[in-house]
Design an enzyme around this catalytic site. Structure first.
Site, mmCIF file in Angstrom:
data_model
loop_
_atom_site.group_PDB
_atom_site.id
_atom_site.type_symbol
_atom_site.label_atom_id
_atom_site.label_comp_id
_atom_site.label_asym_id
_atom_site.label_seq_id
_atom_site.Cartn_x
_atom_site.Cartn_y
_atom_site.Cartn_z
ATOM 1 N N LEU A 379 0.860 -1.174 0.000
ATOM 2 C CA LEU A 379 0.000 0.000 0.000
ATOM 3 C C LEU A 379 0.899 1.226 0.000
ATOM 4 C CD1 LEU A 379 -2.680 -0.903 2.727
ATOM 5 C CD2 LEU A 379 -3.006 -0.906 0.245
ATOM 6 N N ASP A 380 0.452 2.308 -0.666
ATOM 7 C CA ASP A 380 1.182 3.572 -0.591
ATOM 8 C C ASP A 380 1.374 3.951 0.867
ATOM 9 O OD1 ASP A 380 1.071 3.685 -3.303
ATOM 10 O OD2 ASP A 380 -0.523 5.174 -3.401
ATOM 11 N N MET A 381 2.447 4.642 1.162
ATOM 12 C CA MET A 381 2.716 5.056 2.528
ATOM 13 C C MET A 381 1.540 5.839 3.108
ATOM 14 S SD MET A 381 5.956 7.155 4.076
ATOM 15 C CE MET A 381 5.529 8.719 3.324
ATOM 16 N N THR A 383 -1.586 5.598 2.390
ATOM 17 C CA THR A 383 -2.828 4.820 2.433
ATOM 18 C C THR A 383 -2.833 3.903 3.642
ATOM 19 O OG1 THR A 383 -2.894 4.833 0.016
ATOM 20 C CG2 THR A 383 -4.303 3.241 1.126
#
Length: 529
Positions: A379-381, A383
């Site tokens: 996951l994106d940081m 998110t």
């Protein structure tokens, strides 16, 4: 260039805001309002160009005990770097008879010559004659081979070859060889003519590349940047010290509004206090840029320069680079897998900074008792939400296969920046690729981008469920923010929208086949927003 404020606030920021991660303060907002007023009352030529899209910036400064701001824009407007009220270019290379324009004219002349040679009648005729000769050779050879086959077919199959037949075969074989040799010589002649033309073109291209490289390096040497300590360096030295492997700056370095404003401030003994950059005009087709939204400085061109220029100034830390000491909640765990809820702001895997990550936490938890890479997906940081951890190699390979076969189903929830009034359900298909000039940003690219598909369902005017059918970097953020998607950035998206307390995007639900029990399992963790 200095625009004085009528009043002086009681307190000023104690640190300069971080240009790569900031929220514009009240002084910046006040300055931006003034710049907006200038733009709205500018002449038609100025307005016409910037309506196509332009980045502007303001820098709050203290000048001889007076408070005010200076303003700038990235690049040029109508080919000019000297519009009234805005700081000038660090180095104005656009003078009509200057060194740059003279040598640029030489390169343009070579470009025209290359285009002329590429499209010349001489080259077209040479290629046409070569192709014609190749076709003739093929037809003549095939025709004679057919003749040989026909002669041999007329010979009695039940009788041995006579001496005459043997001589005939030898002659036909020799004749076929002569036909091939004759055409081979003709083709070589025609090919030589084409090669000579292409060699001349390649020599011109080499000259163009050498002249372009030299002119680019010369130009970067003329950009002498100053930092807060009063030191000076050109762009070649700045980029070399920042990264020896990428010492040549990208095209356009030093022309963004941030270094232009800082350069003017330092060279006029002004003390920078804070800055902000905003977009004016249409959104580009590839990038995410919205009218009057604020944006951080770019990483590829500006980060090395600003890191140098801001030496000697106390700058707010970038929270994206600071260490993360939060805990990681594990919502399920067995001998094969674990499911964790990653908080917003935590990395999935280790990055360049010292921040802890899901990987480092889980690797420490298992202390060598897991024989797999652990992280199956990311996951994106920014998110939050559910992540699968594979504790064994068999589990890792099994779940990885499910991802590749699109058998893992994910549901995200997001809050958008503004109320949505269009279709409640739909599908977005916008191909994506990395922005090599400003990582980690992504671009929409219909030619070189990779397929990215997202289904969506609105549960409220500003709340949407997102179902990614592919797994591209920043896919959901891009599909929400881009004009050809929902044209509505996710709330708190500092890359593609406006910064807030957090990015309001959460991976809420995961469904897949358990690698050991082979039963479908679903995990759910409600978003905190």
């Amino acid at each position: 260039m200095f625009h004085k404020f009528a009043s002086f606030p009681d307190t000023l920021p104690t640190k300069f805001n971080n240009p790569f991660y900031y929220e514009p303060d009240q002084l910046c907002l006040k300055a931006v309002d003034e710049v907006r007023n200038w733009i709205e009352n500018a002449d038609a030529e100025f307005r016409s160009e910037i309506e196509q899209g332009k980045m502007f910036g303001v820098l709050i400064v203290e000048n001889k005990k007076e408070l005010g701001f200076i303003a700038g824009y990235s690049g040029q407007i109508c080919g000019r770097s000297d519009w009234k009220g805005y700081v000038p270019a660090v180095f104005d290379y656009l003078q009509p008879n200057g060194y740059f324009k003279q040598h640029e004219a030489e390169i343009s002349s070579i470009n025209k010559e290359i285009t002329s040679r590429e499209n010349s009648v001489e080259k077209r005729n040479a290629i046409k004659e070569l192709q014609s000769t190749c076709n003739e050779a093929k037809l003549e050879t095939e025709k004679y081979k057919g003749y040989i086959k026909e002669v041999k077919s007329e010979r009695p199959e039940d009788k041995p070859l006579t001496q005459e037949m043997i001589h005939q075969s030898q002659f036909m074989k020799a004749e076929l060889h002569r036909i091939k040799k004759r055409y081979s010589s003709l083709i070589a002649e025609k090919q030589t003519i084409v090669d000579n033309i292409n060699n001349e073109i390649n020599i011109l291209k080499q000259q163009r590349r050498q002249k372009s490289d030299y002119l680019q390096r010369w130009l970067f040497k003329q950009f002498i940047m100053q930092n807060a300590n009063g030191e000076q360096k050109d762009l070649i030295d700045i980029f070399y010290n920042y990264n020896e492997l990428h010492a040549i700056p990208p095209a356009g370095s030093g022309e963004c509004c941030e270094p232009k404003m800082l350069q003017y401030a330092f060279s006029h003994n002004m003390r920078p206090i804070s800055m902000a950059m905003f977009w004016w005009g249409k959104s580009p087709k590839e990038e995410i840029r919205h009218h009057l939204h604020f944006y951080p400085a770019c990483n590829n061109k500006c980060k090395p320069i600003l890191n140098w220029m801001l030496q000697g100034i106390d700058v707010e830390p970038n929270s994206l680079d600071s260490e993360d000491s939060r805990t990681l909640e594990i919502i399920y765990e067995d001998e094969d897998i674990a499911i964790v809820n990653k908080p917003a702001g935590m990395l999935s895997v280790p990055g360049k900074s010292n921040r802890q990550s899901v990987y480092s936490i889980m690797r420490s938890r298992y202390k060598g008792n897991a024989d797999s890479p652990l992280i199956v997906h990311r996951l994106d940081m920014a998110t939050s939400g559910l992540l699968i951890i594979a504790r064994t190699m068999n589990a890792y390979l099994d779940i990885q296969r499910q991802f590749k076969q699109h058998k893992v189903h994910k549901k995200y929830v997001a809050c958008l920046s503004t109320p949505h009034t269009n279709d409640k359900d739909g599908t977005i298909s916008l191909p994506l690729r990395p922005d090599i000039n400003d990582r980690p940003r992504q671009l929409v690219d219909y030619i070189n981008g990779k397929e990215a598909i997202t289904k969506y369902h609105f549960t409220d005017t500003d709340r949407v469920e997102l179902y990614p059918q592919t797994g591209r970097t920043h896919q959901l953020r891009m599909h929400c923010a881009h004009n050809e998607g929902l044209a509505n950035p996710i709330k708190g998206d500092e890359l593609y929208g406006k910064k807030d307390k957090r990015l309001y995007l959460h991976a809420e639900e995961l469904t897949f086949i358990h690698p050991t029990t082979k039963k479908e399992v679903t995990f759910f963790y409600k978003a905190e927003f």
